[in-house]
Design a protein around this motif. Structure first.
Motif, PDB file in Angstrom:
ATOM      1  N   UNK A  94      36.424 -30.679  52.958  1.00 39.68           N
ATOM      2  CA  UNK A  94      34.879 -30.219  52.659  1.00 39.68           C
ATOM      3  C   UNK A  94      34.539 -29.389  51.182  1.00 39.68           C
ATOM      4  N   UNK A  95      35.761 -28.874  51.038  1.00 42.86           N
ATOM      5  CA  UNK A  95      36.597 -27.888  49.974  1.00 42.86           C
ATOM      6  C   UNK A  95      36.638 -28.813  48.604  1.00 42.86           C
ATOM      7  N   UNK A  96      37.521 -29.492  49.190  1.00 38.73           N
ATOM      8  CA  UNK A  96      37.403 -30.631  47.384  1.00 38.73           C
ATOM      9  C   UNK A  96      36.185 -31.420  46.887  1.00 38.73           C
ATOM     10  N   UNK A 100      30.135 -29.484  47.356  1.00 36.23           N
ATOM     11  CA  UNK A 100      30.791 -28.091  48.464  1.00 36.23           C
ATOM     12  C   UNK A 100      32.434 -27.512  48.662  1.00 36.23           C
ATOM     13  N   UNK A 101      32.187 -27.723  46.643  1.00 35.68           N
ATOM     14  CA  UNK A 101      33.665 -27.617  46.169  1.00 35.68           C
ATOM     15  C   UNK A 101      34.020 -25.828  46.306  1.00 35.68           C
ATOM     16  N   UNK A 102      35.082 -25.026  47.405  1.00 35.99           N
ATOM     17  CA  UNK A 102      35.989 -23.612  47.210  1.00 35.99           C
ATOM     18  C   UNK A 102      37.132 -24.020  47.378  1.00 35.99           C
ATOM     19  N   UNK A 103      37.460 -23.201  46.340  1.00 37.65           N
ATOM     20  CA  UNK A 103      39.250 -23.569  46.268  1.00 37.65           C
ATOM     21  C   UNK A 103      39.607 -21.731  46.982  1.00 37.65           C
ATOM     22  N   UNK A 104      38.741 -21.072  47.711  1.00 42.18           N
ATOM     23  CA  UNK A 104      39.227 -20.088  48.448  1.00 42.18           C
ATOM     24  C   UNK A 104      39.433 -20.222  49.898  1.00 42.18           C
ATOM     25  N   UNK A 105      38.903 -21.892  50.252  1.00 45.23           N
ATOM     26  CA  UNK A 105      38.944 -22.603  51.654  1.00 45.23           C
ATOM     27  C   UNK A 105      39.495 -22.888  51.752  1.00 45.23           C
ATOM     28  N   UNK A 106      40.465 -23.406  50.536  1.00 46.42           N
ATOM     29  CA  UNK A 106      41.853 -24.425  50.325  1.00 46.42           C
ATOM     30  C   UNK A 106      43.232 -23.141  50.660  1.00 46.42           C
ATOM     31  N   UNK A 107      42.373 -22.031  49.997  1.00 48.60           N
ATOM     32  CA  UNK A 107      43.952 -21.352  49.631  1.00 48.60           C
ATOM     33  C   UNK A 107      43.991 -20.581  50.820  1.00 48.60           C
ATOM     34  N   UNK A 135      46.777 -33.961  47.070  1.00 46.61           N
ATOM     35  CA  UNK A 135      46.977 -35.593  45.768  1.00 46.61           C
ATOM     36  C   UNK A 135      45.156 -34.902  45.819  1.00 46.61           C
ATOM     37  N   UNK A 136      44.191 -34.875  46.874  1.00 43.40           N
ATOM     38  CA  UNK A 136      42.423 -34.530  46.759  1.00 43.40           C
ATOM     39  C   UNK A 136      42.610 -33.711  46.190  1.00 43.40           C
ATOM     40  N   UNK A 137      43.254 -31.922  46.157  1.00 41.57           N
ATOM     41  CA  UNK A 137      43.300 -30.745  46.009  1.00 41.57           C
ATOM     42  C   UNK A 137      43.508 -31.184  44.458  1.00 41.57           C
ATOM     43  N   UNK A 138      44.915 -31.869  43.710  1.00 43.49           N
ATOM     44  CA  UNK A 138      45.268 -31.492  42.910  1.00 43.49           C
ATOM     45  C   UNK A 138      44.295 -31.833  41.591  1.00 43.49           C
ATOM     46  N   UNK A 139      43.327 -32.915  42.446  1.00 44.34           N
ATOM     47  CA  UNK A 139      42.071 -33.843  41.558  1.00 44.34           C
ATOM     48  C   UNK A 139      41.327 -33.255  41.198  1.00 44.34           C
TER      49      UNK A 139
END
Length: 316
Positions: A94-96, A100-107, A135-139
């Motif tokens: 969802x964060x990617x 709904x992008x959220x780099x802080x959720x991924x971190x 792959x998704x985070x990088x994309x």
């Protein structure tokens, strides 16, 4: 230190599944019964209930919950009912996404989970979305943010307590030099944060503080509008004192003009079985108000009841 209240004698998964089916029957949904069951079962028990429900009714419990519930209460129940690795995979996916992008959720997921748990998240992501999490985070990221997030989500850190003090001293110097040069996305800085064990990072940062007279996060506040710096500070907090990191996320979510329900739901559902007690203690210390009281003052209805049950203030 979780706060989840699980009754000493729990009905069988078949009985719980039957009760949930009953909660969906008739004209209105029995939300109180859903909370009474799901908010008082641990991850293993919730999985058995979901399996029993599927076997008995040929339907996925999650799909039925999705159809019967709505808004913030629905999201809290769905996230909670998922297995932890599945929930994290869902949150990263969802964060990617663009909307709904959220780099802080991924971190957050990369830095606050154990190595084994993060590995399970990557496996689950693979199975669920037919591609890799990396792959998704990088994309979906670019530049310095991609450079920081991809190594963090691929990390498999040593989990023990052993610390090398010579290394801590030399790496504290490296970090200080890079930060002084404003080289925030330097390979060495990212290598230290994404490969060292949490115990080792703690030792390095303690040395940084003692030797250079400033906590590293203070030195990383140079530009409040720089997202890379914000992420770096959050990652360091998440790696070294997750309870302080999460209390801050909760405080920001609750004290916002209009509650940030997504952040509130995410933290409560992902930490209830992990360290919610420590987070609640930290919250009270920092804000002079019990976390449950702050949540109750900012939410209402079934959503409020669900969250309070998960932070240990519901009745088992």
């Amino acid at each position: 230190m979780a706060t989840l209240i699980v009754p000493s004698s729990v009905p069988s998964p078949d009985d719980d599944a039957a009760q949930l089916k009953k909660a969906f029957a008739g004209w209105g949904t029995n939300e109180a019964l859903i909370i009474e069951i799901l908010a008082h079962r641990n991850a293993a028990q919730r999985k058995l209930i979901r399996d029993a429900y599927g076997a008995a009714y040929g339907e996925d419990l999650l799909k039925d919950l999705d159809a019967e519930l709505s808004s913030d209460f629905q999201r809290a129940v769905l996230l909670w009912t998922l297995e932890p690795a599945d929930r994290d995979a869902y949150l990263v996916n969802e964060a990617s996404k663009r909307l709904t992008a959220s780099n802080v959720v991924i971190m957050e997921i990369a830095c606050s989970r154990s190595s084994t748990d993060l590995f399970k998240v990557r496996q689950t992501y693979h199975a669920r979305y037919k591609k890799s999490l990396e792959e998704d985070v990088a994309y979906h990221t670019s530049g310095d943010i991609r450079k920081l997030l991809v190594p963090l989500v691929t990390a498999f850190r040593y989990e023990g307590d052993e610390v090398n003090m010579t290394l801590a001293r030399s790496e504290a110097k490296i970090l200080h030099a890079k930060i002084s040069e404003k080289a925030y996305s330097d390979d060495e800085l990212i290598r230290i944060l994404s490969t060292r064990s949490k115990a080792q990072i703690n030792a390095t940062l303690n040395h940084y503080n003692d030797h250079f007279g400033n906590a590293i996060n203070k030195d990383l506040k140079a530009d409040p509008n720089n997202e890379v710096l914000t992420l770096l500070r959050a990652a360091i907090k998440c790696l070294t004192s997750p309870e302080k990191y999460f209390q801050k996320v909760l405080r920001m979510a609750i004290n916002k003009l209009g509650t940030d329900e997504w952040a509130l739901t995410r933290v409560v559902t992902t930490r209830a079985e992990v360290d919610m007690q420590r987070i609640a203690e930290e919250y009270q210390k920092r804000n002079s108000i019990p976390l449950a009281k702050a949540i109750a003052g900012d939410t209402s209805g079934d959503y409020e009841k669900m969250l309070l049950a998960l932070v240990g203030k519901g009745h088992a």
